[in-house]
Scaffold this motif. Structure first.
Motif, mmCIF file in Angstrom:
data_model
loop_
_atom_site.group_PDB
_atom_site.id
_atom_site.type_symbol
_atom_site.label_atom_id
_atom_site.label_comp_id
_atom_site.label_asym_id
_atom_site.label_seq_id
_atom_site.Cartn_x
_atom_site.Cartn_y
_atom_site.Cartn_z
ATOM 1 N N SER A 96 0.828 -1.204 0.000
ATOM 2 C CA SER A 96 0.000 0.000 0.000
ATOM 3 C C SER A 96 0.867 1.261 0.000
ATOM 4 O O SER A 96 1.950 1.280 0.587
ATOM 5 C CB SER A 96 -0.955 0.006 1.200
ATOM 6 O OG SER A 96 -0.249 -0.022 2.409
ATOM 7 N N GLU A 131 -2.758 -1.607 -3.242
ATOM 8 C CA GLU A 131 -3.645 -0.449 -3.247
ATOM 9 C C GLU A 131 -2.843 0.847 -3.128
ATOM 10 O O GLU A 131 -1.753 0.880 -2.559
ATOM 11 C CB GLU A 131 -4.674 -0.551 -2.120
ATOM 12 C CG GLU A 131 -4.078 -0.664 -0.734
ATOM 13 C CD GLU A 131 -5.116 -0.962 0.333
ATOM 14 O OE1 GLU A 131 -6.309 -1.081 0.003
ATOM 15 O OE2 GLU A 131 -4.729 -1.062 1.504
ATOM 16 N N ASP A 132 -3.427 1.889 -3.706
ATOM 17 C CA ASP A 132 -2.847 3.234 -3.647
ATOM 18 C C ASP A 132 -1.374 3.225 -4.044
ATOM 19 O O ASP A 132 -0.537 3.852 -3.397
ATOM 20 C CB ASP A 132 -3.010 3.830 -2.241
ATOM 21 C CG ASP A 132 -4.468 3.931 -1.839
ATOM 22 O OD1 ASP A 132 -5.275 4.388 -2.668
ATOM 23 O OD2 ASP A 132 -4.804 3.520 -0.712
ATOM 24 N N THR A 165 -6.547 -8.440 -5.186
ATOM 25 C CA THR A 165 -7.309 -7.193 -5.220
ATOM 26 C C THR A 165 -6.360 -6.061 -5.560
ATOM 27 O O THR A 165 -5.309 -5.913 -4.936
ATOM 28 C CB THR A 165 -7.967 -6.922 -3.849
ATOM 29 O OG1 THR A 165 -8.806 -8.026 -3.502
ATOM 30 C CG2 THR A 165 -8.787 -5.643 -3.892
ATOM 31 N N ARG A 167 -6.573 -1.910 -5.958
ATOM 32 C CA ARG A 167 -7.398 -0.718 -5.759
ATOM 33 C C ARG A 167 -6.535 0.531 -5.950
ATOM 34 O O ARG A 167 -5.452 0.630 -5.376
ATOM 35 C CB ARG A 167 -7.965 -0.679 -4.340
ATOM 36 C CG ARG A 167 -9.045 -1.670 -4.056
ATOM 37 C CD ARG A 167 -9.735 -1.385 -2.716
ATOM 38 N NE ARG A 167 -8.988 -1.807 -1.564
ATOM 39 C CZ ARG A 167 -9.071 -3.012 -1.011
ATOM 40 N NH1 ARG A 167 -9.841 -3.922 -1.515
ATOM 41 N NH2 ARG A 167 -8.355 -3.300 0.062
ATOM 42 N N ARG A 168 -7.056 1.435 -6.734
ATOM 43 C CA ARG A 168 -6.398 2.725 -6.938
ATOM 44 C C ARG A 168 -4.920 2.554 -7.299
ATOM 45 O O ARG A 168 -4.030 3.122 -6.672
ATOM 46 C CB ARG A 168 -6.576 3.614 -5.705
ATOM 47 C CG ARG A 168 -8.037 3.945 -5.408
ATOM 48 C CD ARG A 168 -8.246 4.679 -4.115
ATOM 49 N NE ARG A 168 -7.759 3.970 -2.947
ATOM 50 C CZ ARG A 168 -8.422 3.005 -2.293
ATOM 51 N NH1 ARG A 168 -9.608 2.635 -2.719
ATOM 52 N NH2 ARG A 168 -7.886 2.436 -1.223
#
Length: 181
Positions: A96, A131-132, A165, A167-168
């Motif tokens: 992340s 993510e991110d 997963t 995300r972003r």
């Protein structure tokens, strides 16, 4: 050959319900180069970690980290952040708020396959969450000697029996391979 080479760590291995936390870590280097020795390939070479493997419930958490390497060279599995991310046995990897900065990955004498701007190869029976995170890492595969395949701006090659997963996530990677047409 030289394998498992990264600007921050070459090989991160975790098993047995333990957790490895990498937080606010970075690398800033001119060059990370995996070289051929004899007939052995030069693979799993990346700006941050060359090869990350979680096994039998192991957890790997990478947060707020980045790699800025001007040049990463290998025959295959070249990436801006992690060359190969894999595991089995119910582990989990979470990345992340991390990124690969401007730089270029080059193929040196191999096929250049399974190369990506952020992750070169991702194959796992574990749960993976990214993510991110983003990459601006380019790939120059003109010098590869074989058919460059499984190439991507964010992930070069993904196979998995586990849950994944994203995300972003974002890429602005440029991929150059004169044989693409």
């Amino acid at each position: 050959g030289w394998r498992y080479l990264g600007g921050w760590a070459g090989f991160v291995y975790n098993q047995g319900n333990r957790t490895v936390n990498i937080q606010r870590s970075y690398t800033n280097a001119d060059k990370v180069q995996c070289a051929y020795v004899g007939n052995n390939g030069a693979e799993r070479c990346a700006g941050f970690i060359g090869y990350a493997y979680s096994y039998n419930g192991g957890r790997l958490n990478i947060q707020d980290s980045f790699a800025h390497v001007d040049i990463v060279e290998a025959s295959r599995q070249v990436a801006g952040f992690i060359g190969v991310l894999t595991g089995q046995g119910g582990g989990q990897t979470t990345i992340s708020r991390s990124f690969a900065g401007r730089g270029v990955g080059r193929s040196t004498g191999g096929a250049g396959y399974q190369s990506g701007g952020f992750l070169g190869e991702m194959g796992s029976n574990n749960t993976v969450v990214v993510e991110d995170s983003y990459t601006r890492f380019d790939l120059d595969l003109e010098a590869s000697t074989g058919n460059a395949s499984f190439i991507g701006g964010f992930i070069g090659y993904k196979y998995s029996n586990g849950n994944s997963t994203f995300r972003r996530t974002y890429t602005s990677s440029f991929i150059d391979d004169v044989r693409r047409w």
